[in-house]
Design a protein around this motif. Structure first.
Motif, PDB file in Angstrom:
ATOM      1  N   GLY A   7     -87.475  46.477  38.253  1.00 20.53           N
ATOM      2  CA  GLY A   7     -87.053  45.086  38.348  1.00 20.53           C
ATOM      3  C   GLY A   7     -86.095  44.659  37.262  1.00 20.53           C
ATOM      4  N   GLU A   8     -85.904  45.508  36.257  1.00 17.88           N
ATOM      5  CA  GLU A   8     -85.007  45.178  35.147  1.00 17.88           C
ATOM      6  C   GLU A   8     -83.552  45.300  35.602  1.00 17.88           C
ATOM      7  N   ALA A   9     -82.786  44.245  35.364  1.00 25.27           N
ATOM      8  CA  ALA A   9     -81.366  44.238  35.735  1.00 25.27           C
ATOM      9  C   ALA A   9     -80.514  44.757  34.590  1.00 25.27           C
ATOM     10  N   ILE A  10     -79.440  45.433  34.947  1.00 21.94           N
ATOM     11  CA  ILE A  10     -78.467  45.913  33.967  1.00 21.94           C
ATOM     12  C   ILE A  10     -77.355  44.872  33.896  1.00 21.94           C
ATOM     13  N   ALA A  12     -73.826  43.202  33.955  1.00 24.62           N
ATOM     14  CA  ALA A  12     -72.610  43.598  34.661  1.00 24.62           C
ATOM     15  C   ALA A  12     -71.566  44.137  33.686  1.00 24.62           C
ATOM     16  N   TRP A  68     -75.867  51.788  29.125  1.00 22.74           N
ATOM     17  CA  TRP A  68     -76.981  50.860  29.036  1.00 22.74           C
ATOM     18  C   TRP A  68     -78.273  51.551  28.600  1.00 22.74           C
ATOM     19  N   THR A  95     -72.862  46.404  38.814  1.00 27.24           N
ATOM     20  CA  THR A  95     -74.160  45.767  38.607  1.00 27.24           C
ATOM     21  C   THR A  95     -75.227  46.811  38.924  1.00 27.24           C
ATOM     22  N   GLY A  96     -76.404  46.612  38.371  1.00 29.05           N
ATOM     23  CA  GLY A  96     -77.462  47.582  38.627  1.00 29.05           C
ATOM     24  C   GLY A  96     -78.834  47.022  38.338  1.00 29.05           C
ATOM     25  N   GLU A  97     -79.826  47.734  38.851  1.00 29.17           N
ATOM     26  CA  GLU A  97     -81.216  47.336  38.664  1.00 29.17           C
ATOM     27  C   GLU A  97     -82.109  48.571  38.720  1.00 29.17           C
ATOM     28  N   THR A  99     -85.064  50.219  40.031  1.00 32.99           N
ATOM     29  CA  THR A  99     -85.851  49.954  41.240  1.00 32.99           C
ATOM     30  C   THR A  99     -87.229  50.594  41.205  1.00 32.99           C
ATOM     31  N   ILE A 108     -82.315  53.969  39.327  1.00 33.65           N
ATOM     32  CA  ILE A 108     -81.483  52.793  39.080  1.00 33.65           C
ATOM     33  C   ILE A 108     -80.489  52.662  40.224  1.00 33.65           C
TER      34      ILE A 108
END
Length: 129
Positions: A7-10, A12, A68, A95-97, A99, A108
């Motif tokens: 759930g952690e977003a990277i 942009a 990151w 963008t990334g997350e 999962t 990711i």
């Protein structure tokens, strides 16, 4: 290396695309296909302009995640799919997350978009401590 959680977003990251970027990265990856460096040939083939090659797209996905996570990360796999072409004078925004984190591996999801839509989508798997 950072601790990763599902759930952690990277944050942009954007890269302005210039003709020099597209041509030089094609050459750096030893991709001599003319549509990556010759506008006339690319347009004759139906493209608006020269466009980024898949090897560069793959490398930029890896760079985005490694910048990151940390450059000491252990990559376990990258799987990408190309979509919209990435032409000069556009901007490629990643963008990334995270999962999933399971069995010592984080998955990711990454998307790199240009003005025409998603240029590259895929997943990167990295080992977690």
């Amino acid at each position: 290396m950072r601790k990763l959680e599902a759930g952690e977003a990277i944050p942009a990251w954007s890269l302005p695309l210039t003709p020099t970027t597209i041509v030089s990265t094609a050459i750096a990856t030893r991709d001599w296909q003319d549509v990556h460096h010759d506008r006339d040939i690319a347009q004759a083939a139906g493209s608006k302009d020269i466009f980024m090659n898949i090897l560069t797209s793959n490398g930029l996905v890896e760079k985005y995640v490694a910048d990151w996570v940390g450059h000491d990360c252990e990559l376990k796999g990258i799987a990408i799919r190309l979509g919209a072409p990435a032409h000069p004078y556009d901007t490629l925004t990643f963008t990334g997350e995270v999962t999933e984190v399971a069995d010592g591996v984080a998955t990711i999801a990454v998307t790199g978009s240009v003005s025409l839509g998603a240029h590259v989508t895929g997943t990167v798997k990295v080992a977690v401590a």
